[in-house]
Design a protein around this motif. Structure first.
Motif, PDB file in Angstrom:
ATOM      1  N   ALA A  55       0.850  -1.186   0.000  1.00 15.32           N
ATOM      2  CA  ALA A  55       0.000   0.000   0.000  1.00 15.32           C
ATOM      3  C   ALA A  55       0.888   1.238   0.000  1.00 15.32           C
ATOM      4  N   PRO A  56       0.393   2.333  -0.547  1.00 15.77           N
ATOM      5  CA  PRO A  56       1.178   3.572  -0.470  1.00 15.77           C
ATOM      6  C   PRO A  56       1.378   3.980   0.990  1.00 15.77           C
ATOM      7  N   TYR A  57       2.404   4.758   1.221  1.00 20.42           N
ATOM      8  CA  TYR A  57       2.697   5.217   2.577  1.00 20.42           C
ATOM      9  C   TYR A  57       1.579   6.144   3.032  1.00 20.42           C
ATOM     10  N   THR A  58       0.771   5.670   3.942  1.00 16.03           N
ATOM     11  CA  THR A  58      -0.304   6.467   4.520  1.00 16.03           C
ATOM     12  C   THR A  58      -0.729   5.836   5.835  1.00 16.03           C
ATOM     13  N   HIS A  59      -1.243   6.671   6.711  1.00 15.10           N
ATOM     14  CA  HIS A  59      -1.829   6.181   7.950  1.00 15.10           C
ATOM     15  C   HIS A  59      -3.346   6.355   7.919  1.00 15.10           C
ATOM     16  N   SER A  60      -3.868   6.833   6.799  1.00 23.70           N
ATOM     17  CA  SER A  60      -5.296   7.095   6.683  1.00 23.70           C
ATOM     18  C   SER A  60      -6.067   5.789   6.498  1.00 23.70           C
ATOM     19  N   LEU A  61      -6.861   5.453   7.491  1.00 25.21           N
ATOM     20  CA  LEU A  61      -7.661   4.237   7.423  1.00 25.21           C
ATOM     21  C   LEU A  61      -8.718   4.347   6.330  1.00 25.21           C
ATOM     22  N   ILE A  82     -13.516   3.125  12.169  1.00 23.78           N
ATOM     23  CA  ILE A  82     -12.485   3.760  11.335  1.00 23.78           C
ATOM     24  C   ILE A  82     -12.498   5.268  11.530  1.00 23.78           C
ATOM     25  N   SER A  83     -13.674   5.836  11.577  1.00 19.38           N
ATOM     26  CA  SER A  83     -13.781   7.283  11.793  1.00 19.38           C
ATOM     27  C   SER A  83     -13.230   7.671  13.168  1.00 19.38           C
ATOM     28  N   ASP A  84     -13.571   6.897  14.188  1.00 15.63           N
ATOM     29  CA  ASP A  84     -13.103   7.182  15.548  1.00 15.63           C
ATOM     30  C   ASP A  84     -11.590   7.023  15.679  1.00 15.63           C
ATOM     31  N   LEU A  85     -11.037   6.037  14.979  1.00 12.63           N
ATOM     32  CA  LEU A  85      -9.596   5.763  15.088  1.00 12.63           C
ATOM     33  C   LEU A  85      -8.755   6.588  14.125  1.00 12.63           C
ATOM     34  N   GLU A  86      -9.372   7.200  13.145  1.00 14.27           N
ATOM     35  CA  GLU A  86      -8.649   7.869  12.052  1.00 14.27           C
ATOM     36  C   GLU A  86      -7.529   8.790  12.548  1.00 14.27           C
ATOM     37  N   LEU A 115     -12.815  -4.442  21.243  1.00 11.41           N
ATOM     38  CA  LEU A 115     -13.759  -5.458  20.757  1.00 11.41           C
ATOM     39  C   LEU A 115     -14.015  -5.320  19.258  1.00 11.41           C
ATOM     40  N   GLU A 116     -14.238  -4.102  18.795  1.00  9.86           N
ATOM     41  CA  GLU A 116     -14.521  -3.896  17.375  1.00  9.86           C
ATOM     42  C   GLU A 116     -13.278  -4.092  16.511  1.00  9.86           C
ATOM     43  N   THR A 117     -12.120  -3.765  17.054  1.00  8.29           N
ATOM     44  CA  THR A 117     -10.879  -4.006  16.319  1.00  8.29           C
ATOM     45  C   THR A 117     -10.655  -5.502  16.159  1.00  8.29           C
TER      46      THR A 117
END
Length: 130
Positions: A55-61, A82-86, A115-117
């Motif tokens: 994947a390209p270098y990114t931390h964006s979920l 994903i929104s909460d962890l972004e 739990l969700e992770t």
């Protein structure tokens, strides 16, 4: 399973264990950070599985979900996760933001993150084995 995908999943397992250890010590900021890492690395592993390239270098979920085409398959709870962890990846690293973020993270929120992770990781694993 491909060696590169296994590499990412091994990292996920380690990071999930770390999130749980941080939960035990009530270091909630790092629970969020490590859960972000698990979701990020699982998406990067799936990206490699799907496209046979890193994947390209990114931390964006959100970007990783889009690149893997999983964005259309995400449940509402995973979209929220994903929104909460972004921002946990960036926000947890900068001292001026840590205190503010840490004030908003509770035991209940972090339990939900873990739990969700775990559920998200199981779902990715099931897609990799299909």
């Amino acid at each position: 399973m491909d060696e590169r995908v296994s590499y990412w999943l091994d990292l996920c397992a380690y990071d999930l264990d770390t999130a749980k250890a941080m939960m035990e010590t009530k270091r909630y900021l790092y629970v969020g950070f490590m859960c972000h890492q698990v979701v990020e690395k699982s998406l990067k592993g799936y990206h490699y599985h799907l496209l046979k390239s890193d994947a390209p270098y990114t931390h964006s979920l959100k970007r990783l979900a889009l690149l893997t085409r999983l964005n259309t398959e995400l449940s509402e709870s995973w979209i929220k996760l994903i929104s909460d962890l972004e921002n946990m990846n960036i926000e947890a690293r900068y001292p001026e933001r840590k205190d503010d973020l840490a004030r908003h993270l509770t035991k209940e929120i972090c339990n939900r993150f873990i739990l969700e992770t775990e559920e998200f990781l199981r779902w990715i694993n099931s897609k990799l084995l299909a």
